[in-house]
Design a protein around this motif. Structure first.
Motif, PDB file in Angstrom:
ATOM      1  N   PRO A 121       0.803  -1.232   0.000  1.00  0.00           N
ATOM      2  CA  PRO A 121       0.000   0.000   0.000  1.00  0.00           C
ATOM      3  C   PRO A 121       0.834   1.279   0.000  1.00  0.00           C
ATOM      4  O   PRO A 121       0.430   2.285  -0.585  1.00  0.00           O
ATOM      5  N   ALA A 122       1.995   1.262   0.647  1.00  0.00           N
ATOM      6  CA  ALA A 122       2.822   2.467   0.721  1.00  0.00           C
ATOM      7  C   ALA A 122       3.315   2.917  -0.649  1.00  0.00           C
ATOM      8  O   ALA A 122       3.704   4.077  -0.812  1.00  0.00           O
ATOM      9  N   SER A 123       3.279   2.032  -1.644  1.00  0.00           N
ATOM     10  CA  SER A 123       3.729   2.423  -2.984  1.00  0.00           C
ATOM     11  C   SER A 123       2.843   3.514  -3.546  1.00  0.00           C
ATOM     12  O   SER A 123       3.322   4.487  -4.144  1.00  0.00           O
ATOM     13  N   ASP A 124       1.532   3.385  -3.373  1.00  0.00           N
ATOM     14  CA  ASP A 124       0.616   4.422  -3.853  1.00  0.00           C
ATOM     15  C   ASP A 124       0.807   5.717  -3.084  1.00  0.00           C
ATOM     16  O   ASP A 124       0.719   6.811  -3.653  1.00  0.00           O
ATOM     17  N   LEU A 125       1.081   5.601  -1.777  1.00  0.00           N
ATOM     18  CA  LEU A 125       1.309   6.803  -0.977  1.00  0.00           C
ATOM     19  C   LEU A 125       2.551   7.537  -1.473  1.00  0.00           C
ATOM     20  O   LEU A 125       2.551   8.769  -1.609  1.00  0.00           O
ATOM     21  N   TRP A 126       3.607   6.794  -1.751  1.00  0.00           N
ATOM     22  CA  TRP A 126       4.845   7.388  -2.250  1.00  0.00           C
ATOM     23  C   TRP A 126       4.573   8.185  -3.516  1.00  0.00           C
ATOM     24  O   TRP A 126       4.971   9.344  -3.642  1.00  0.00           O
ATOM     25  N   ASP A 127       3.854   7.562  -4.455  1.00  0.00           N
ATOM     26  CA  ASP A 127       3.540   8.241  -5.713  1.00  0.00           C
ATOM     27  C   ASP A 127       2.696   9.488  -5.467  1.00  0.00           C
ATOM     28  O   ASP A 127       2.916  10.534  -6.087  1.00  0.00           O
ATOM     29  N   LEU A 129       2.511  11.378  -2.714  1.00  0.00           N
ATOM     30  CA  LEU A 129       3.277  12.447  -2.077  1.00  0.00           C
ATOM     31  C   LEU A 129       4.197  13.149  -3.067  1.00  0.00           C
ATOM     32  O   LEU A 129       4.370  14.365  -3.011  1.00  0.00           O
ATOM     33  N   VAL A 130       4.791  12.378  -3.976  1.00  0.00           N
ATOM     34  CA  VAL A 130       5.658  12.994  -4.987  1.00  0.00           C
ATOM     35  C   VAL A 130       4.837  13.910  -5.882  1.00  0.00           C
ATOM     36  O   VAL A 130       5.260  15.032  -6.210  1.00  0.00           O
ATOM     37  N   ARG A 131       3.630  13.473  -6.281  1.00  0.00           N
ATOM     38  CA  ARG A 131       2.777  14.328  -7.116  1.00  0.00           C
ATOM     39  C   ARG A 131       2.314  15.564  -6.348  1.00  0.00           C
ATOM     40  O   ARG A 131       2.253  16.666  -6.904  1.00  0.00           O
ATOM     41  N   MET A 132       1.960  15.379  -5.060  1.00  0.00           N
ATOM     42  CA  MET A 132       1.534  16.513  -4.246  1.00  0.00           C
ATOM     43  C   MET A 132       2.658  17.530  -4.099  1.00  0.00           C
ATOM     44  O   MET A 132       2.422  18.744  -4.100  1.00  0.00           O
ATOM     45  N   ASP A 133       3.886  17.040  -3.994  1.00  0.00           N
ATOM     46  CA  ASP A 133       5.014  17.959  -3.841  1.00  0.00           C
ATOM     47  C   ASP A 133       5.227  18.781  -5.107  1.00  0.00           C
ATOM     48  O   ASP A 133       5.658  19.927  -5.039  1.00  0.00           O
ATOM     49  N   ARG A 134       4.915  18.212  -6.268  1.00  0.00           N
ATOM     50  CA  ARG A 134       5.036  18.966  -7.510  1.00  0.00           C
ATOM     51  C   ARG A 134       4.147  20.206  -7.456  1.00  0.00           C
ATOM     52  O   ARG A 134       4.497  21.268  -7.975  1.00  0.00           O
ATOM     53  N   ALA A 135       2.990  20.045  -6.817  1.00  0.00           N
ATOM     54  CA  ALA A 135       2.032  21.151  -6.766  1.00  0.00           C
ATOM     55  C   ALA A 135       2.265  22.068  -5.568  1.00  0.00           C
ATOM     56  O   ALA A 135       2.183  23.289  -5.682  1.00  0.00           O
ATOM     57  N   GLY A 136       2.574  21.438  -4.412  1.00  0.00           N
ATOM     58  CA  GLY A 136       2.650  22.237  -3.191  1.00  0.00           C
ATOM     59  C   GLY A 136       4.037  22.521  -2.669  1.00  0.00           C
ATOM     60  O   GLY A 136       4.221  23.443  -1.865  1.00  0.00           O
ATOM     61  N   GLY A 137       5.032  21.734  -3.102  1.00  0.00           N
ATOM     62  CA  GLY A 137       6.409  21.966  -2.681  1.00  0.00           C
ATOM     63  C   GLY A 137       6.628  21.873  -1.184  1.00  0.00           C
ATOM     64  O   GLY A 137       7.279  22.739  -0.601  1.00  0.00           O
ATOM     65  N   PHE A 138       6.102  20.790  -0.543  1.00  0.00           N
ATOM     66  CA  PHE A 138       6.247  20.676   0.904  1.00  0.00           C
ATOM     67  C   PHE A 138       7.489  19.902   1.327  1.00  0.00           C
ATOM     68  O   PHE A 138       7.890  19.954   2.490  1.00  0.00           O
ATOM     69  N   ASP A 182       2.485   2.680 -12.193  1.00  0.00           N
ATOM     70  CA  ASP A 182       2.034   3.399 -10.999  1.00  0.00           C
ATOM     71  C   ASP A 182       0.543   3.201 -10.765  1.00  0.00           C
ATOM     72  O   ASP A 182       0.078   3.213  -9.615  1.00  0.00           O
ATOM     73  N   ALA A 183      -0.207   3.026 -11.842  1.00  0.00           N
ATOM     74  CA  ALA A 183      -1.664   2.887 -11.744  1.00  0.00           C
ATOM     75  C   ALA A 183      -2.120   1.433 -11.665  1.00  0.00           C
ATOM     76  O   ALA A 183      -3.302   1.142 -11.841  1.00  0.00           O
ATOM     77  N   SER A 184      -1.207   0.538 -11.369  1.00  0.00           N
ATOM     78  CA  SER A 184      -1.532  -0.896 -11.361  1.00  0.00           C
ATOM     79  C   SER A 184      -2.701  -1.238 -10.449  1.00  0.00           C
ATOM     80  O   SER A 184      -3.525  -2.102 -10.765  1.00  0.00           O
ATOM     81  N   THR A 185      -2.780  -0.573  -9.304  1.00  0.00           N
ATOM     82  CA  THR A 185      -3.873  -0.878  -8.376  1.00  0.00           C
ATOM     83  C   THR A 185      -5.227  -0.495  -8.960  1.00  0.00           C
ATOM     84  O   THR A 185      -6.255  -1.047  -8.557  1.00  0.00           O
ATOM     85  N   THR A 186      -5.223   0.433  -9.911  1.00  0.00           N
ATOM     86  CA  THR A 186      -6.475   0.889 -10.519  1.00  0.00           C
ATOM     87  C   THR A 186      -6.963  -0.064 -11.594  1.00  0.00           C
ATOM     88  O   THR A 186      -8.129  -0.484 -11.597  1.00  0.00           O
ATOM     89  N   TRP A 187      -6.076  -0.437 -12.516  1.00  0.00           N
ATOM     90  CA  TRP A 187      -6.529  -1.253 -13.641  1.00  0.00           C
ATOM     91  C   TRP A 187      -6.504  -2.753 -13.377  1.00  0.00           C
ATOM     92  O   TRP A 187      -7.172  -3.524 -14.067  1.00  0.00           O
ATOM     93  N   SER A 188      -5.741  -3.200 -12.384  1.00  0.00           N
ATOM     94  CA  SER A 188      -5.604  -4.651 -12.174  1.00  0.00           C
ATOM     95  C   SER A 188      -6.764  -5.267 -11.412  1.00  0.00           C
ATOM     96  O   SER A 188      -7.052  -6.456 -11.551  1.00  0.00           O
ATOM     97  N   ASN A 189      -7.433  -4.466 -10.571  1.00  0.00           N
ATOM     98  CA  ASN A 189      -8.496  -5.002  -9.709  1.00  0.00           C
ATOM     99  C   ASN A 189      -8.030  -6.232  -8.943  1.00  0.00           C
ATOM    100  O   ASN A 189      -8.751  -7.229  -8.824  1.00  0.00           O
ATOM    101  N   TRP A 190      -6.805  -6.148  -8.429  1.00  0.00           N
ATOM    102  CA  TRP A 190      -6.234  -7.286  -7.699  1.00  0.00           C
ATOM    103  C   TRP A 190      -7.076  -7.606  -6.474  1.00  0.00           C
ATOM    104  O   TRP A 190      -7.438  -6.717  -5.695  1.00  0.00           O
ATOM    105  N   SER A 191      -7.363  -8.881  -6.281  1.00  0.00           N
ATOM    106  CA  SER A 191      -8.247  -9.321  -5.207  1.00  0.00           C
ATOM    107  C   SER A 191      -7.563  -9.376  -3.849  1.00  0.00           C
ATOM    108  O   SER A 191      -8.225  -9.509  -2.826  1.00  0.00           O
ATOM    109  N   GLY A 192      -6.253  -9.298  -3.845  1.00  0.00           N
ATOM    110  CA  GLY A 192      -5.508  -9.451  -2.607  1.00  0.00           C
ATOM    111  C   GLY A 192      -4.969 -10.864  -2.425  1.00  0.00           C
ATOM    112  O   GLY A 192      -4.214 -11.134  -1.481  1.00  0.00           O
ATOM    113  N   ASP A 193      -5.310 -11.755  -3.330  1.00  0.00           N
ATOM    114  CA  ASP A 193      -4.835 -13.137  -3.277  1.00  0.00           C
ATOM    115  C   ASP A 193      -3.429 -13.210  -3.878  1.00  0.00           C
ATOM    116  O   ASP A 193      -3.252 -12.929  -5.067  1.00  0.00           O
TER     117      ASP A 193
END
Length: 233
Positions: A121-127, A129-138, A182-193
Motif C-alpha cells: 500500500p505504501a507504494s501508492d502513498l509514495w507516488d 506524495l511525490v505528485r503533491m510535492d510537484r504542486a505544493g512543494g512541501f 504506478d496505476a496498477s492498483t487501478t486497472w488490475s483489480n487485484w483481489s488481494g490473493d
C-alpha cells in the motif's frame, strides 16, 4: 547478467544510489516510527498524520519521536519515503539480477514493479506524495532533488531495458510505461490473493510492450515503427 553494457551501467548506477542509504544503524524505535507513519499516511492520508497521532499509534511519547527524529515531521517524511524506495529498489534488483537476456530483464523489471505496486500500500502513498510535492512543494529542497535523481535513475533503467529489446524510445514513452505501472492498483483489480499476482504481472508486461510498440502521437505509420533487431520479438 549477460546483458548489454547500457543495461549493466544503468543497473550499477541504480544500485549505487540505493547503497548510499545505510540502514544498518536503524534502531527498532526509529524503524517502528517510520513504519507507523507510512501505515497511517496510507490509511488516513498524509495531512491527517499529526505528531500526536503518530506517537499514539507507535505507543511512544511525542518527546521520544523528536529524540529519534530531531527534524520532526519533515525528517520523518523524508526518511519514510527513503526507507520505502530503498526497500522497493533492492527488490527490483533481486528480480532483474536473475535475468540472462533482454527479454527476461524487461519482463522481470516490469513484473517486479507491478507486483510491488499492487501488494504494498505504501507504494501508492509514495507516488501520491511525490505528485503533491510537484504542486505544493512541501518536501525539503534537498530531498526533492534526491527524489528527482531517483526517478531519473528509474527511467534510465527502463530506457536501457527498452533499448536492449531493440526499441528506440523517448523519455516520454518510458514515463508512459512507468505511469501505467504506478496505476496498477487501478486497472488490475487485484483481489488481494497472492496467488493471482502472477496474472497482474503478466498483464503489466503485455501493456508495457504495447506502449513500447505504439506509434508516438503525430507520427505517420510509415516512419514511426520501433527499430527492432532480428533476434528480438
Amino acid at each position: 547478467m549477460t546483458l548489454s553494457p547500457r543495461v549493466v551501467a544503468a543497473r550499477a548506477l541504480f544500485k549505487q544510489h540505493l547503497d548510499l542509504c545505510d540502514w544498518s544503524a536503524l534502531t527498532p524505535g526509529r524503524s517502528r516510527i517510520l513504519d507507523v507513519f507510512l501505515r497511517l499516511a496510507t490509511i488516513e492520508g498524509y495531512s491527517a498524520v499529526t505528531m500526536r497521532a503518530l506517537a499514539k499509534q507507535a505507543n511512544v511519547k511525542a518527546a521520544t519521536i523528536y529524540f529519534h527524529f530531531p527534524g520532526g515531521r519533515s525528517e520523518i517524511v523524508a526518511q519514510s519515503l527513503r526507507w520505502h524506495y530503498t526497500s522497493w529498489g533492492y527488490a527490483i534488483l533481486e528480480a532483474i539480477d536473475r535475468s540472462t537476456s533482454a527479454e527476461e530483464f524487461w519482463d522481470a523489471l516490469v513484473g517486479s514493479v507491478a507486483k510491488q505496486q499492487v501488494s504494498i500500500p505504501a507504494s501508492d502513498l509514495w507516488d501520491l506524495l511525490v505528485r503533491m510535492d510537484r504542486a505544493g512543494g512541501f518536501l525539503e529542497p534537498e530531498f526533492r532533488h534526491e527524489i528527482d535523481h531517483w526517478l531519473d535513475l528509474c527511467c534510465d533503467l527502463f530506457q536501457a531495458g527498452a533499448e536492449a529489446l531493440g526499441f528506440e524510445v523517448s523519455r516520454r514513452k518510458i514515463r508512459a510505461v512507468m505511469s501505467m505501472l504506478d496505476a496498477s492498483t487501478t486497472w488490475s483489480n487485484w483481489s488481494g490473493d497472492p496467488a493471482s499476482l502472477d496474472a497482474v504481472c503478466s498483464e503489466a508486461i503485455g501493456l508495457s510492450r504495447a506502449i513500447l510498440s505504439a506509434l508516438p502521437v503525430g507520427d505517420s505509420v510509415a516512419g514511426a515503427s520501433p527499430r527492432r533487431n532480428a533476434t528480438n520479438r
